[in-house]
Design a protein around this motif. Structure first.
Motif, mmCIF file in Angstrom:
data_model
loop_
_atom_site.group_PDB
_atom_site.id
_atom_site.type_symbol
_atom_site.label_atom_id
_atom_site.label_comp_id
_atom_site.label_asym_id
_atom_site.label_seq_id
_atom_site.Cartn_x
_atom_site.Cartn_y
_atom_site.Cartn_z
ATOM 1 N N UNK A 1 0.055 -5.912 17.241
ATOM 2 C CA UNK A 1 0.097 -4.620 16.550
ATOM 3 C C UNK A 1 0.080 -3.425 17.505
ATOM 4 N N UNK A 2 -0.290 -3.641 18.763
ATOM 5 C CA UNK A 2 -0.182 -2.560 19.756
ATOM 6 C C UNK A 2 1.273 -2.293 20.091
ATOM 7 N N UNK A 3 2.127 -3.291 19.807
ATOM 8 C CA UNK A 3 3.539 -3.101 20.121
ATOM 9 C C UNK A 3 4.355 -2.840 18.845
ATOM 10 N N UNK A 4 4.234 -3.718 17.876
ATOM 11 C CA UNK A 4 5.023 -3.566 16.649
ATOM 12 C C UNK A 4 4.101 -3.765 15.450
ATOM 13 N N UNK A 5 4.005 -2.745 14.627
ATOM 14 C CA UNK A 5 3.136 -2.834 13.458
ATOM 15 C C UNK A 5 3.894 -2.400 12.208
ATOM 16 N N UNK A 6 3.289 -2.606 11.069
ATOM 17 C CA UNK A 6 3.942 -2.266 9.800
ATOM 18 C C UNK A 6 3.457 -0.919 9.267
ATOM 19 N N UNK A 7 4.246 -0.332 8.403
ATOM 20 C CA UNK A 7 3.875 0.834 7.613
ATOM 21 C C UNK A 7 4.421 0.624 6.215
ATOM 22 N N UNK A 8 4.321 1.645 5.383
ATOM 23 C CA UNK A 8 4.782 1.543 3.999
ATOM 24 C C UNK A 8 5.595 2.799 3.679
ATOM 25 N N UNK A 9 6.793 2.612 3.101
ATOM 26 C CA UNK A 9 7.659 3.769 2.857
ATOM 27 C C UNK A 9 8.217 3.813 1.429
ATOM 28 N N UNK A 10 7.463 4.398 0.500
ATOM 29 C CA UNK A 10 8.063 4.689 -0.811
ATOM 30 C C UNK A 10 9.188 5.688 -0.545
ATOM 31 N N UNK A 11 10.428 5.255 -0.664
ATOM 32 C CA UNK A 11 11.498 5.893 0.120
ATOM 33 C C UNK A 11 11.786 7.340 -0.225
ATOM 34 N N UNK A 12 11.914 7.633 -1.535
ATOM 35 C CA UNK A 12 12.191 9.004 -1.990
ATOM 36 C C UNK A 12 11.341 9.172 -3.246
ATOM 37 N N UNK A 13 10.574 10.253 -3.379
ATOM 38 C CA UNK A 13 9.584 10.311 -4.478
ATOM 39 C C UNK A 13 10.164 9.979 -5.852
ATOM 40 N N UNK A 14 11.295 10.612 -6.227
ATOM 41 C CA UNK A 14 11.804 10.406 -7.582
ATOM 42 C C UNK A 14 12.563 9.093 -7.738
ATOM 43 N N UNK A 15 12.697 8.328 -6.654
ATOM 44 C CA UNK A 15 13.240 6.968 -6.778
ATOM 45 C C UNK A 15 12.112 5.959 -7.039
ATOM 46 N N UNK A 16 10.883 6.456 -7.083
ATOM 47 C CA UNK A 16 9.717 5.580 -7.232
ATOM 48 C C UNK A 16 8.921 5.993 -8.459
ATOM 49 N N UNK A 17 8.481 4.995 -9.237
ATOM 50 C CA UNK A 17 7.570 5.304 -10.337
ATOM 51 C C UNK A 17 6.229 5.720 -9.739
ATOM 52 N N UNK A 18 5.440 6.438 -10.532
ATOM 53 C CA UNK A 18 4.115 6.837 -10.051
ATOM 54 C C UNK A 18 3.273 5.610 -9.718
ATOM 55 N N UNK A 19 3.444 4.534 -10.508
ATOM 56 C CA UNK A 19 2.692 3.290 -10.239
ATOM 57 C C UNK A 19 3.015 2.749 -8.845
ATOM 58 N N UNK A 20 4.304 2.752 -8.497
ATOM 59 C CA UNK A 20 4.699 2.236 -7.180
ATOM 60 C C UNK A 20 4.089 3.102 -6.076
ATOM 61 N N UNK A 21 4.158 4.414 -6.238
ATOM 62 C CA UNK A 21 3.625 5.291 -5.187
ATOM 63 C C UNK A 21 2.119 5.096 -5.031
ATOM 64 N N UNK A 22 1.413 4.996 -6.159
ATOM 65 C CA UNK A 22 -0.046 4.778 -6.077
ATOM 66 C C UNK A 22 -0.351 3.455 -5.379
ATOM 67 N N UNK A 23 0.433 2.421 -5.672
ATOM 68 C CA UNK A 23 0.211 1.113 -5.039
ATOM 69 C C UNK A 23 0.490 1.182 -3.536
ATOM 70 N N UNK A 24 1.479 1.985 -3.132
ATOM 71 C CA UNK A 24 1.759 2.158 -1.696
ATOM 72 C C UNK A 24 0.593 2.863 -1.001
ATOM 73 N N UNK A 25 0.039 3.875 -1.667
ATOM 74 C CA UNK A 25 -1.115 4.584 -1.091
ATOM 75 C C UNK A 25 -2.271 3.598 -0.914
ATOM 76 N N UNK A 26 -2.471 2.732 -1.916
ATOM 77 C CA UNK A 26 -3.572 1.753 -1.841
ATOM 78 C C UNK A 26 -3.336 0.772 -0.676
#
Ligand SMILES: [Zn+2]
Length: 496
Positions: free
Chosen positions: A202-227
């Protein structure tokens, strides 16, 4: 285990100086910087850097692995047409293609002095742990650092833009229906598995999370990404107000700006990066700055897709952390951070005549190094040449015409350098580029693999191309129509 770099000139961007200094590297870390000739362990390898300017590896705050196999495929396309072209230019990819596409980008970046990248790959209809591993292992093979944040959405572009479906013919509506994305829970489960089972350092390659464009995502998806982001302590990255169409659709859908909508969903914070932010208003920037968030500024892509000029100076004034990116090879089209720096400086100067509001070259260098490092969540580890920081170092040849003569190293790094003077690139103490040649990957073999993949994908995606051409005539009329609404009128109608 130790290396001493002797005789190089060390860039101090703020001071606009490049004085001779020696650097001691132990393992993957800079442990000491001192005057020329400083003592070093007797068994240290000596690296001769005479005639070289040393600067911290540049950090790309925004790119897309899948874009590299689609390099140069379009000319006059807006962001909305690029999104429409997605199934054609990025469809039908195997795991090997995903690895290959990421590797092409990583190779280009390191050869152009970039040592870490925030990469948002696309998988259809949902990200997979295997696909993310394929992208991550490409960076590891090249020897570069990266944050891999899969783009997720649960609405297609056609579902996300109000009214767009209604203007499609019934036949096109049926075709577009087949592009439907996975339910949000599938995407979130897959990302959760990838985060738990990640095999790379993880010092070299790690993951992140990208709800790509706000209105392409339901609020449920965005909340789950934040979690997911807070559970695993990883970055969140979203394209926000990239195009005027997006800014206007945000107002139509939510009655407020996209940034205000994201704030309501708990997205804004130090781990959050906005990609682009061309259409952020003052309030939006203040919200981002107050929460310690970052913007990945991609001036090349913003011009290429006709999105406009992001206001880097206003962002800095609102205490927004600004990193610099290239965006993907399908929309910018090279991955050259030197060019991004030059454009960031030029765009700021083209925006207004008040020169005291222009960004300075040292601000631009800091964005491409420390600013991007903070956006990637690597703050304090990369982005500076100082004891305790990773040995991610670019060696520029001062004998190259870009540096004849050397007057002001900061101005010349931003306004003159184009990657042509990159001689060596060290990442974590390891020479990944030596004498302009990559030491880790066979570029000729990569080119052969890419050509075979290109031919196969062009055949496979021919129907996707044909669908794109039928859709483009509608999207190419409908979306610019939206963008012709004056923004202040859209704000009024949207109630914001
Ligand atoms: Zn992007």
């Amino acid at each position: 285990m130790a290396t001493i770099i002797r005789g190089g000139r060390l860039l101090e961007a703020r001071a606009r100086r490049a004085e001779p200094a020696d650097l001691l590297i132990t393992g993957d870390t800079i442990t000491e910087i001192g005057a020329p000739g400083m003592p070093a362990p007797s068994d240290a390898t000596v690296l001769d850097a005479r005639g070289k300017l040393l600067h911290p590896g540049l950090i790309n705050a925004h790119t897309h692995a899948h874009g590299n196999l689609a390099k140069g495929m379009g000319d006059r396309w807006t962001l909305e047409l690029l999104l429409t072209a997605g199934p054609w230019i990025s469809g039908g990819r195997t795991l090997e293609d995903k690895h290959l596409s990421a590797k092409i980008g990583a190779v280009e970046m390191v050869m152009k002095g970039c040592t870490a990248s925030y990469d948002l790959p696309l998988e259809f209809p949902a990200p997979s742990a295997e696909g993310l591993q394929a992208v991550g292992s490409a960076y590891a093979a090249v020897g570069m650092r990266a944050v891999i944040a899969p783009m997720v959405a649960d609405r297609t572009f056609f579902e996300a833009i109000p009214g767009l479906m209604d203007v499609l013919t019934p036949a096109l509506q049926q075709d577009v229906d087949k592009l439907r994305l996975a339910p949000w829970k599938t995407s979130v489960d897959n990302m959760g598995r990838a985060l738990r089972e990640w095999k790379l350092d993880r010092d070299q390659v790690r993951l992140g999370v990208a709800p790509t464009i706000p209105h392409h995502c339901s609020d449920d998806l965005i909340r789950a990404c934040v979690a997911l982001s807070s559970e695993h302590g990883v970055g969140l990255h979203t394209h926000v107000a990239e195009s005027k169409v997006q800014a206007i659709v945000g107002l139509q859908r939510y009655g407020k700006t996209l940034t205000a909508h994201l704030e309501d969903l708990g997205v804004l914070g130090p781990r959050f990066t906005v990609a682009h932010g061309v259409w952020l208003d003052d309030d939006d920037m203040r919200r981002l700055g107050d929460r310690g968030a970052s913007v990945a500024h991609n001036p090349g892509s913003n011009m290429r897709l006709g999105n406009g000029f992001a206001d880097m100076r206003a962002m800095l004034d609102r205490r927004v952390n600004v990193g610099l990116g290239t965006d993907g090879a399908n929309c910018s089209d090279n991955l050259n951070l030197y060019e991004s720096m030059r454009l960031a400086s030029f765009v700021s100067k083209a925006q207004r005549p008040d020169l005291e509001r222009w960004v300075t070259t040292d601000q631009v260098v800091l964005a491409a190094t420390e600013g991007s490092a903070r956006a990637l969540g690597f703050e304090g580890a990369i982005g500076r040449l100082a004891p305790g920081y990773k040995a991610d170092i670019v060696f520029l040849d001062l004998g190259h015409p870009n540096w004849i003569p050397l007057n002001d190293p900061t101005n010349q790094l931003v306004h003159t350098e184009d990657g042509g003077a990159v001689a060596h690139v060290m990442i974590g103490g390891r020479m990944v580029v030596q004498d302009r040649r990559l030491t880790t990957v066979d570029v000729a073999a990569l080119a052969r693999e890419a050509e075979a993949a290109r031919e196969r994908l062009a055949r496979l995606n021919a129907p996707g191309r044909e669908l794109y051409e039928r859709l483009a005539t509608v999207v190419g009329r409908f979306c610019p129509g939206l963008a012709h609404v004056p923004y202040h009128v859209a704000r009024y109608v949207g109630g914001a």
